[in-house]
Design a protein around this motif. Sequence first.
Motif, short mmCIF file in Angstrom:
data_model
loop_
_atom_site.label_atom_id
_atom_site.label_comp_id
_atom_site.label_asym_id
_atom_site.label_seq_id
_atom_site.Cartn_x
_atom_site.Cartn_y
_atom_site.Cartn_z
N LYS A 67 17.22 12.20 -17.02
CA LYS A 67 18.34 13.26 -17.73
C LYS A 67 19.77 13.45 -17.08
O LYS A 67 20.93 13.35 -18.48
CB LYS A 67 17.66 14.97 -17.03
CG LYS A 67 16.52 15.29 -17.42
CD LYS A 67 15.96 15.72 -18.84
CE LYS A 67 14.62 15.95 -18.04
NZ LYS A 67 14.45 16.11 -19.70
N LEU A 68 19.98 12.12 -16.55
CA LEU A 68 21.46 11.96 -16.10
C LEU A 68 22.52 10.69 -16.67
O LEU A 68 23.44 10.34 -16.93
CB LEU A 68 21.69 11.45 -14.88
CG LEU A 68 21.52 12.21 -13.97
CD1 LEU A 68 21.50 12.38 -12.49
CD2 LEU A 68 22.32 14.04 -14.07
N LYS A 69 21.89 10.11 -17.65
CA LYS A 69 22.10 8.65 -18.16
C LYS A 69 22.92 8.97 -19.15
O LYS A 69 23.84 8.29 -19.11
CB LYS A 69 21.09 8.38 -19.52
CG LYS A 69 19.39 8.04 -17.67
CD LYS A 69 19.89 6.67 -17.71
CE LYS A 69 18.50 5.93 -16.70
NZ LYS A 69 19.32 5.01 -15.35
N SER A 70 23.01 10.36 -19.96
CA SER A 70 24.09 10.74 -20.62
C SER A 70 25.32 11.89 -20.33
O SER A 70 25.82 12.28 -20.95
CB SER A 70 23.77 10.98 -22.80
OG SER A 70 22.62 12.17 -21.91
N TYR A 71 25.09 11.87 -19.42
CA TYR A 71 26.39 12.93 -18.77
C TYR A 71 27.27 12.51 -18.34
O TYR A 71 27.28 11.64 -17.26
CB TYR A 71 25.29 13.65 -17.97
CG TYR A 71 24.08 14.95 -17.95
CD1 TYR A 71 24.43 16.23 -18.14
CD2 TYR A 71 22.52 14.55 -18.95
CE1 TYR A 71 23.33 17.32 -18.21
CE2 TYR A 71 22.51 15.42 -19.75
CZ TYR A 71 22.20 16.23 -19.47
OH TYR A 71 21.28 17.67 -19.90
N SER B 40 26.07 26.14 -20.94
CA SER B 40 24.60 26.30 -21.23
C SER B 40 24.24 27.22 -21.38
O SER B 40 24.55 28.06 -19.95
CB SER B 40 24.54 24.53 -20.69
OG SER B 40 25.15 23.63 -20.53
N SER C 59 11.94 12.95 -11.78
CA SER C 59 11.92 13.82 -13.14
C SER C 59 13.25 13.72 -13.85
O SER C 59 13.59 14.24 -14.79
CB SER C 59 10.92 14.80 -12.97
OG SER C 59 11.45 16.28 -12.04
N LEU C 60 14.59 14.53 -12.81
CA LEU C 60 15.60 14.79 -13.41
C LEU C 60 16.58 13.61 -13.42
O LEU C 60 17.73 13.38 -13.91
CB LEU C 60 15.97 15.90 -12.19
CG LEU C 60 15.76 16.79 -12.02
CD1 LEU C 60 15.64 17.77 -10.55
CD2 LEU C 60 15.59 17.80 -13.09
N GLU D 109 21.73 22.24 -19.86
CA GLU D 109 21.15 21.11 -21.33
C GLU D 109 22.49 20.36 -22.03
O GLU D 109 22.00 19.12 -21.81
CB GLU D 109 20.37 22.43 -22.62
CG GLU D 109 20.41 21.68 -23.57
CD GLU D 109 19.81 22.58 -24.70
OE1 GLU D 109 18.92 22.33 -25.99
OE2 GLU D 109 20.42 24.27 -24.26
N ASN D 110 23.48 20.94 -21.65
CA ASN D 110 24.90 20.02 -22.07
C ASN D 110 25.20 19.77 -21.06
O ASN D 110 27.30 18.85 -21.02
CB ASN D 110 24.91 20.43 -23.52
CG ASN D 110 24.05 20.53 -24.49
OD1 ASN D 110 24.35 19.89 -24.67
ND2 ASN D 110 23.80 22.40 -24.70
N ILE E 131 22.05 20.62 -13.10
CA ILE E 131 21.57 20.13 -15.03
C ILE E 131 21.46 20.66 -15.71
O ILE E 131 20.15 21.78 -15.61
CB ILE E 131 20.89 19.26 -14.81
CG1 ILE E 131 20.58 17.90 -12.94
CG2 ILE E 131 20.78 18.14 -15.59
CD1 ILE E 131 20.41 17.20 -12.84
N ILE F 72 17.98 23.00 -16.62
CA ILE F 72 16.90 21.56 -16.30
C ILE F 72 16.59 21.43 -15.20
O ILE F 72 15.18 21.95 -14.20
CB ILE F 72 18.00 20.87 -16.97
CG1 ILE F 72 17.48 20.92 -18.60
CG2 ILE F 72 16.77 19.53 -16.64
CD1 ILE F 72 18.35 19.88 -18.74
#
Length: 251
Positions: free
Chosen positions: A197-201, A211, A193-194, A225-226, A223, A215
Amino acid sequence: MLVANLWYSQLPPLVEIHDSGEVKLVELGILSNKKFSEKTFCVGYDVGGRNEPHGVELSRGYRCQTCQDKDFFKFCGFCKGDRCLNQNMESKAWCNQPFVVYLAYFGGKTAKVGVSSESRVLERLHEQGALSYKILHKTINGREARKIETGLVETFPDRISQKQKLELYSDLNLSWFHETFEGLSFDLDYNLSLVAKLKSYKRIASTLINSSSVIGALGPFLIFENELVSFGKIKGRKIVPKRNLDYFFKG
């Protein structure tokens, strides 16, 4: 407050904090919007699943030599299964329980071999940030598991770096893993599920977390928020107050 460890005995994991010699397990949110010391301090040593605090200032790393020598699992990471170098009777007792040899999947077309006591294999896989796994062998003790692992490292790696994990996460192919290694395979839903979230990090190597919203934690990665922060960057550092500069602009 000294940041000492991440514990995956529950999900989301808890952060081990040392505060005035006392060990506290607290939620990840304690790290949100925090600044950390530039210097690192000794996080102590493992005593059968719990840390004994120390806190002495270090020039490098996060464990002093004295605590390294006292650590419960000092020799276990080097074990190949041929002989036991550990003289600690509690460590020997820990090793003398059922163990498993497993394959852990992080993405791409790579599987890593590892060993764990059968009782904490799921916890170990969450610590590493695995997305799926397969049990290859069950053994009577840790030494037997290490022997099997040693024989498998010619085919599978037993170490994958944090940089490699981030690269593999971006090429997720669970069907390849399940089809290549036939039989019963498992997915780790919390970790899966996490991953999205890493695609754009981009990884942040900072002692400052801006932040306020956390998450979760995927293996060694925190992880927010930003932001994506490697836990290793703040392990052994103290939480310090941010300087409030508002008064410079008053009047």
